[in-house]
Design a protein around this motif. Structure first.
Motif, mmCIF file in Angstrom:
data_model
loop_
_atom_site.group_PDB
_atom_site.id
_atom_site.type_symbol
_atom_site.label_atom_id
_atom_site.label_comp_id
_atom_site.label_asym_id
_atom_site.label_seq_id
_atom_site.Cartn_x
_atom_site.Cartn_y
_atom_site.Cartn_z
ATOM 1 N N THR A 26 0.931 -1.159 0.057
ATOM 2 C CA THR A 26 0.064 0.192 -0.113
ATOM 3 C C THR A 26 0.907 1.178 0.164
ATOM 4 O O THR A 26 2.250 1.270 -0.106
ATOM 5 N N LYS A 27 0.437 2.385 0.154
ATOM 6 C CA LYS A 27 1.284 3.672 0.123
ATOM 7 C C LYS A 27 1.980 3.913 -1.016
ATOM 8 O O LYS A 27 3.075 4.359 -0.720
ATOM 9 N N ASP A 53 1.747 -1.511 12.550
ATOM 10 C CA ASP A 53 2.005 -0.333 13.236
ATOM 11 C C ASP A 53 0.686 -0.069 14.116
ATOM 12 O O ASP A 53 1.157 0.705 15.285
ATOM 13 N N GLU A 80 -7.112 -3.329 8.931
ATOM 14 C CA GLU A 80 -6.668 -2.842 7.892
ATOM 15 C C GLU A 80 -7.705 -2.204 7.300
ATOM 16 O O GLU A 80 -8.320 -2.295 6.297
ATOM 17 N N GLU A 115 -8.481 4.884 3.141
ATOM 18 C CA GLU A 115 -7.082 5.363 3.178
ATOM 19 C C GLU A 115 -6.924 6.390 2.149
ATOM 20 O O GLU A 115 -6.319 7.447 2.452
HETATM 21 C C1 BGC Z 1 -1.374 -0.137 5.430
HETATM 22 C C2 BGC Z 1 -1.487 -0.503 7.107
HETATM 23 C C3 BGC Z 1 -0.704 0.432 7.836
HETATM 24 C C4 BGC Z 1 -1.117 1.739 7.565
HETATM 25 C C5 BGC Z 1 -0.498 2.928 8.417
HETATM 26 C C6 BGC Z 1 -1.816 1.287 5.328
HETATM 27 O O1 BGC Z 1 -1.279 1.595 4.046
HETATM 28 O O2 BGC Z 1 -2.226 -0.890 4.605
HETATM 29 O O3 BGC Z 1 -1.153 -1.945 7.404
HETATM 30 O O4 BGC Z 1 -1.139 0.191 9.316
HETATM 31 O O5 BGC Z 1 -0.995 2.042 6.343
HETATM 32 O O6 BGC Z 1 0.971 2.824 8.560
#
Ligand code: BGC
Length: 427
Positions: free
Chosen positions: A156-157, A193, A239, A268
């Protein structure tokens, strides 16, 4: 200046009280279906194989915090009674423009984990004799079968390093440590985290069931007792960034279409620091036809922090970015829009916390407790905390004062050390 256009965009990002109560209710629905594994939930609800600490944990541990563009390896001594001391800390970015980039699609798993092993070597001062147990906070969706074995489901991210998805991350780390002859360092536990934040807050304060990250990424975990279901109680990494029962507007859609992973991480992409600036970029392009000018959540913070009448800082920032004359009137609209993007974010995040409360206490009577939150958006973005507080009142009414949001700063490393120190939950 097209005021009507800006007003329309603001309306598209506005969520009233009824809307956030609906989000809280559908989030609760997804938790309940996730717990029962009916297949109807958009939440991954990943078991962590860890419970809550007693507060008495002691000993020296290595903690690896791998979750954003900044990587940290920390040597920590747990002293029990909620106390701890950082003995050594090594921190490095995973990307230095023009020098290296370990998170792009051109980088591979070995390069990434060799870089991490180098940092571990530095943290232990090259010691290859002393035995170190390592707790790993790995902040990406991972499916676990026990506390060690965490397999990355999907990056992700906007991370894209090849050869990590589908792999057991601690196996990759172990192999890299072996290549450096650092076999005295033993990775034993992997946690998300959010779980780290929850463990860290529970160690220091007790009385906490929710851990959340509100930063580059967003996610929340909570302590699930599985009452009456014959399963052991443990922390569940929801998640929640993947929660998808949300109405999106055309800017959310555009952002999704241009992201690394389309149709993933809907919540997100609406709330986290990685994306809020981008939403503003799409809006400004729609209003002013300026093409894709990059805005970050730090820019949003700068905009929100300017409380002057003339909004000089906002004007300067916009002039520098888009190379055009900007009037105070323009700046007023941009600030109002940025405020609404940030406020939508805060209100959605809180709706998920309230959904968890409704799940944990279906008959009401929420006991007083902390909600532990870490992350730059929560900590630093103006208006966020106030908007969160206000939304808690709108959703929970009289029970709102039962929830106290606390900043659990830097909990990732402490949580990783605790995970290495604690007995895991066996199934
Ligand atoms: C991830 C999570 C993580 C969160 C904060 C998300 O993109 O999927 O696993 O806890 O970011 O870091």
């Amino acid at each position: 200046m097209d005021n009507k256009k800006f007003q329309e965009m603001i309306d598209e990002f506005t969520l009233d009280s009824d809307a956030i109560k609906d989000v809280a209710a559908s989030f609760r629905y997804d938790i309940e279906h996730g717990v029962k594994e009916t297949g109807e939930s958009s939440l991954r609800m990943l078991p962590s194989y860890i419970g809550l600490p007693t507060g008495k944990e002691t000993g020296e541990y290595l903690a690896l915090d791998f979750g954003g563009t900044n990587l940290r390896v920390v040597l920590i001594r747990l002293d029990g009674e909620g106390k701890f001391e950082v003995i050594k800390k090594v921190a490095k970015p995973l990307v230095v423009p023009g020098e290296y980039d370990f998170i792009c699609a051109d980088a591979n798993a070995d390069e990434l984990f060799d870089f991490i092993a180098d940092m571990i070597e530095e943290a232990v001062d090259g010691n290859r004799d002393k035995k170190y147990l390592l707790g790993h906070t790995f902040s990406f969706p991972s499916s676990q079968t026990n506390i060690y074995n965490a397999r990355l489901i999907i990056w992700t991210k906007e991370f894209a390093t090849k050869g990590v998805e589908g792999e057991v991350v601690n196996d990759l780390l172990k192999a890299a440590l072996a290549r450096k002859n650092l076999t005295n360092v033993e990775p034993t536990a992997v946690i998300n985290d959010t779980v780290a934040v929850l463990l860290a807050a529970a160690y220091k304060l007790g009385n906490v069931n929710i851990g959340s990250i509100y930063a580059t990424g967003h996610n929340t975990c909570y302590y699930e007792t599985f009452t009456g279901m014959g399963k052991p109680a443990m922390v569940i990494n929801m998640e929640s960034g993947g929660f998808n029962k949300l109405a999106i507007n055309k800017y959310d859609y555009k952002l999704d279409m241009e992201s690394e992973k389309q149709y993933e991480q809907r919540l997100e992409k609406m709330v986290s620091g990685r994306y809020m600036g981008e939403l503003l970029s799409y809006c400004l392009d729609d209003a002013w036809n300026i093409g894709k000018v990059e805005f970050t959540s730090i820019d949003i913070s700068t905009i929100l922090a300017d409380n002057s009448d003339s909004l000089d800082e906002v004007c300067d920032l916009l002039k520098a970015k888009i190379n055009a004359d900007i009037t105070t009137d323009d700046a007023i609209w941009v600030k109002a829009l940025a405020e609404t993007i940030a406020s939508r974010s805060a209100r959605l995040v809180v709706a998920t916390y309230c959904g968890i409360m409704w799940h944990l206490y279906p008959n009401g009577g929420i006991p007083k407790q902390f909600v532990a939150v870490d992350g730059s958006v929560y900590e630093k973005m103006p208006t966020i905390k106030d908007n969160m507080q206000k939304a808690i009142y709108e959703i929970l009414g009289e029970e709102a004062d039962k929830l106290e949001l606390v900043l659990e700063n830097g909990g990732s490393a402490l949580g990783a050390a605790l995970a290495a120190a604690m007995e895991p939950v066996e199934c």
